[in-house]
Write a protein that holds these residues in place. Structure first.
Motif, PDB file in Angstrom:
ATOM      1  N   VAL A  84       0.847  -1.175   0.000  1.00 25.23           N
ATOM      2  CA  VAL A  84       0.000   0.000   0.000  1.00 25.23           C
ATOM      3  C   VAL A  84       0.890   1.235   0.000  1.00 25.23           C
ATOM      4  O   VAL A  84       1.881   1.300   0.736  1.00 25.23           O
ATOM      5  N   ILE A  85       0.572   2.187  -0.853  1.00 28.98           N
ATOM      6  CA  ILE A  85       1.281   3.464  -0.891  1.00 28.98           C
ATOM      7  C   ILE A  85       0.466   4.440  -0.048  1.00 28.98           C
ATOM      8  O   ILE A  85      -0.646   4.808  -0.413  1.00 28.98           O
ATOM      9  N   SER A  86       1.027   4.818   1.096  1.00 27.57           N
ATOM     10  CA  SER A  86       0.244   5.495   2.124  1.00 27.57           C
ATOM     11  C   SER A  86       0.385   7.013   2.130  1.00 27.57           C
ATOM     12  O   SER A  86      -0.221   7.685   2.973  1.00 27.57           O
ATOM     13  N   GLY A  87       1.181   7.576   1.216  1.00 25.12           N
ATOM     14  CA  GLY A  87       1.376   9.019   1.228  1.00 25.12           C
ATOM     15  C   GLY A  87       1.946   9.459   2.568  1.00 25.12           C
ATOM     16  O   GLY A  87       2.839   8.813   3.122  1.00 25.12           O
ATOM     17  N   ASP A  88       1.408  10.537   3.120  1.00 27.45           N
ATOM     18  CA  ASP A  88       1.887  11.032   4.414  1.00 27.45           C
ATOM     19  C   ASP A  88       0.925  10.685   5.547  1.00 27.45           C
ATOM     20  O   ASP A  88       0.856  11.399   6.551  1.00 27.45           O
ATOM     21  N   ALA A  89       0.185   9.598   5.393  1.00 28.18           N
ATOM     22  CA  ALA A  89      -0.691   9.149   6.475  1.00 28.18           C
ATOM     23  C   ALA A  89       0.097   8.344   7.504  1.00 28.18           C
ATOM     24  O   ALA A  89       0.125   8.681   8.687  1.00 28.18           O
ATOM     25  N   LEU A  90       0.760   7.282   7.051  1.00 26.98           N
ATOM     26  CA  LEU A  90       1.452   6.357   7.944  1.00 26.98           C
ATOM     27  C   LEU A  90       2.903   6.210   7.516  1.00 26.98           C
ATOM     28  O   LEU A  90       3.191   5.979   6.346  1.00 26.98           O
ATOM     29  N   PHE A  91       3.804   6.354   8.499  1.00 25.41           N
ATOM     30  CA  PHE A  91       5.235   6.173   8.285  1.00 25.41           C
ATOM     31  C   PHE A  91       5.753   5.066   9.192  1.00 25.41           C
ATOM     32  O   PHE A  91       5.054   4.623  10.118  1.00 25.41           O
ATOM     33  N   LYS A 151      -8.103   7.847  12.963  1.00 27.01           N
ATOM     34  CA  LYS A 151      -9.240   7.022  12.539  1.00 27.01           C
ATOM     35  C   LYS A 151      -8.981   6.417  11.157  1.00 27.01           C
ATOM     36  O   LYS A 151      -9.274   5.230  10.922  1.00 27.01           O
ATOM     37  N   SER A 152      -8.421   7.217  10.248  1.00 24.33           N
ATOM     38  CA  SER A 152      -8.115   6.715   8.909  1.00 24.33           C
ATOM     39  C   SER A 152      -7.127   5.558   8.967  1.00 24.33           C
ATOM     40  O   SER A 152      -7.300   4.538   8.294  1.00 24.33           O
ATOM     41  N   ILE A 153      -6.083   5.730   9.754  1.00 22.89           N
ATOM     42  CA  ILE A 153      -5.046   4.699   9.845  1.00 22.89           C
ATOM     43  C   ILE A 153      -5.627   3.408  10.407  1.00 22.89           C
ATOM     44  O   ILE A 153      -5.398   2.311   9.868  1.00 22.89           O
ATOM     45  N   HIS A 154      -6.381   3.516  11.486  1.00 25.38           N
ATOM     46  CA  HIS A 154      -6.899   2.316  12.136  1.00 25.38           C
ATOM     47  C   HIS A 154      -7.984   1.630  11.312  1.00 25.38           C
ATOM     48  O   HIS A 154      -8.006   0.392  11.231  1.00 25.38           O
ATOM     49  N   SER A 155      -8.866   2.407  10.702  1.00 29.55           N
ATOM     50  CA  SER A 155     -10.003   1.793  10.004  1.00 29.55           C
ATOM     51  C   SER A 155      -9.652   1.330   8.596  1.00 29.55           C
ATOM     52  O   SER A 155     -10.272   0.383   8.089  1.00 29.55           O
ATOM     53  N   LYS A 156      -8.676   1.963   7.966  1.00 33.26           N
ATOM     54  CA  LYS A 156      -8.362   1.617   6.579  1.00 33.26           C
ATOM     55  C   LYS A 156      -7.039   0.858   6.452  1.00 33.26           C
ATOM     56  O   LYS A 156      -6.981  -0.222   5.836  1.00 33.26           O
ATOM     57  N   GLY A 175      10.840   8.519   4.214  1.00 37.74           N
ATOM     58  CA  GLY A 175      11.481   7.523   5.058  1.00 37.74           C
ATOM     59  C   GLY A 175      11.414   6.118   4.497  1.00 37.74           C
ATOM     60  O   GLY A 175      11.209   5.893   3.305  1.00 37.74           O
ATOM     61  N   TYR A 176      11.592   5.170   5.419  1.00 37.79           N
ATOM     62  CA  TYR A 176      11.758   3.773   5.042  1.00 37.79           C
ATOM     63  C   TYR A 176      10.435   3.040   4.939  1.00 37.79           C
ATOM     64  O   TYR A 176       9.436   3.419   5.555  1.00 37.79           O
ATOM     65  N   THR A 177      10.446   1.943   4.192  1.00 37.69           N
ATOM     66  CA  THR A 177       9.285   1.075   4.116  1.00 37.69           C
ATOM     67  C   THR A 177       9.112   0.326   5.437  1.00 37.69           C
ATOM     68  O   THR A 177      10.047   0.173   6.221  1.00 37.69           O
ATOM     69  N   THR A 178       7.896  -0.140   5.660  1.00 46.23           N
ATOM     70  CA  THR A 178       7.586  -0.897   6.863  1.00 46.23           C
ATOM     71  C   THR A 178       6.482  -1.883   6.503  1.00 46.23           C
ATOM     72  O   THR A 178       6.198  -2.088   5.327  1.00 46.23           O
ATOM     73  N   THR A 179       5.881  -2.503   7.494  1.00 49.09           N
ATOM     74  CA  THR A 179       4.737  -3.378   7.252  1.00 49.09           C
ATOM     75  C   THR A 179       3.602  -2.995   8.186  1.00 49.09           C
ATOM     76  O   THR A 179       3.818  -2.375   9.237  1.00 49.09           O
ATOM     77  N   ILE A 180       2.404  -3.400   7.819  1.00 51.75           N
ATOM     78  CA  ILE A 180       1.251  -3.140   8.673  1.00 51.75           C
ATOM     79  C   ILE A 180       1.456  -3.801  10.031  1.00 51.75           C
ATOM     80  O   ILE A 180       1.202  -3.194  11.080  1.00 51.75           O
ATOM     81  N   GLY A 181       1.943  -5.022  10.043  1.00 54.57           N
ATOM     82  CA  GLY A 181       2.151  -5.722  11.298  1.00 54.57           C
ATOM     83  C   GLY A 181       3.129  -5.014  12.214  1.00 54.57           C
ATOM     84  O   GLY A 181       2.896  -4.904  13.425  1.00 54.57           O
ATOM     85  N   ASP A 182       4.235  -4.531  11.654  1.00 50.91           N
ATOM     86  CA  ASP A 182       5.228  -3.833  12.470  1.00 50.91           C
ATOM     87  C   ASP A 182       4.651  -2.571  13.094  1.00 50.91           C
ATOM     88  O   ASP A 182       4.935  -2.247  14.258  1.00 50.91           O
ATOM     89  N   GLU A 183       3.846  -1.838  12.322  1.00 52.55           N
ATOM     90  CA  GLU A 183       3.269  -0.602  12.861  1.00 52.55           C
ATOM     91  C   GLU A 183       2.179  -0.895  13.891  1.00 52.55           C
ATOM     92  O   GLU A 183       2.035  -0.156  14.871  1.00 52.55           O
TER      93      GLU A 183
END
Length: 210
Positions: free
Chosen positions: A146-153, A172-177, A192-200
């Motif tokens: 997923v390309i998250s823009g500046d929502a989640l780093f 709310k956007s981060i948690h629900s989507k 910044g660097y790539t990550t995973t949903i699980g790590d975050e």
């Protein structure tokens, strides 16, 4: 399907080239348009569209160069239709830029969450406002990113002190989507660097206790 992260401009904003065969999507071409064109020519791929996660200046600086060179459409959320040409909205007015950023209007608009096909590419558009009112994320389900823009780093979230920002809405956007995606999903952020949903989910300090 392949992707490549290309940091561009003074803020090292991550632009992404998503490639399928000899075609690609260019996402958030923030600056250094000539450099980006040279890279596309080196990779021997031709853009089918430019996608914008949002309209802040550091994500749009090379839009017109790429659009005019390849004659491709630019997509952005309808809520930020007027931001591309307005330095007070796209933020360039506030960051002491040598030249205020002004880009010609987009060609196409996202107005709802949907799965769309552009040329060789099919992906989902998620509305993820909070960093800005029209922020979106692009989810490529089969390729699991997923390309998250500046929502989640990685270990952080987007700032919410610019026009239209809203901290609670962003969470709310981060948690629900985004956090609703499979944990192995790779997150390709705007900086910044790539990550995973699980790590975050496990260790992002901004998300604990929401």
């Amino acid at each position: 399907m392949k992707w490549e992260q290309v940091p561009l401009g003074p803020l090292q904003t991550n632009s992404y080239i998503v490639t399928e065969g000899y075609h690609c999507l260019v996402i958030d071409p923030g600056d250094e348009g000539k450099k980006l064109i040279q890279l596309l020519e080196k990779r021997k791929v031709v853009p089918q569209a430019i996608l914008l996660t949002h309209a802040h200046f550091d994500h749009i600086g090379a839009v017109d160069i790429i659009r005019d060179h390849y004659r491709v459409p630019v997509y952005i959320h309808k809520k930020e239709e007027n931001w591309l040409g307005d330095p007070s909205l796209n933020g360039s007015k506030f960051f002491m830029m040598p030249v205020s950023t002004s880009v010609k209007p987009a060609n196409m608009f996202f107005e709802k969450e949907e799965t769309i096909t552009i040329g060789d590419f099919t992906f989902s558009v998620f509305e993820t406002p909070g960093h800005s009112p029209g922020s979106v994320s692009f989810y490529f389900e089969e390729a699991e990113f997923v390309i998250s823009g500046d929502a989640l780093f990685q270990q952080s979230i987007g700032r919410t002190d610019l026009p239209g920002g809203n901290h609670d809405q962003l969470l709310k956007s981060i948690h629900s989507k985004l956090l609703a995606l499979p944990e192995q999903t790779l997150v390709l952020p705007g900086h910044g660097y790539t990550t995973t949903i699980g790590d975050e989910m496990d260790s992002n300090p901004f998300l604990n206790g929401f």
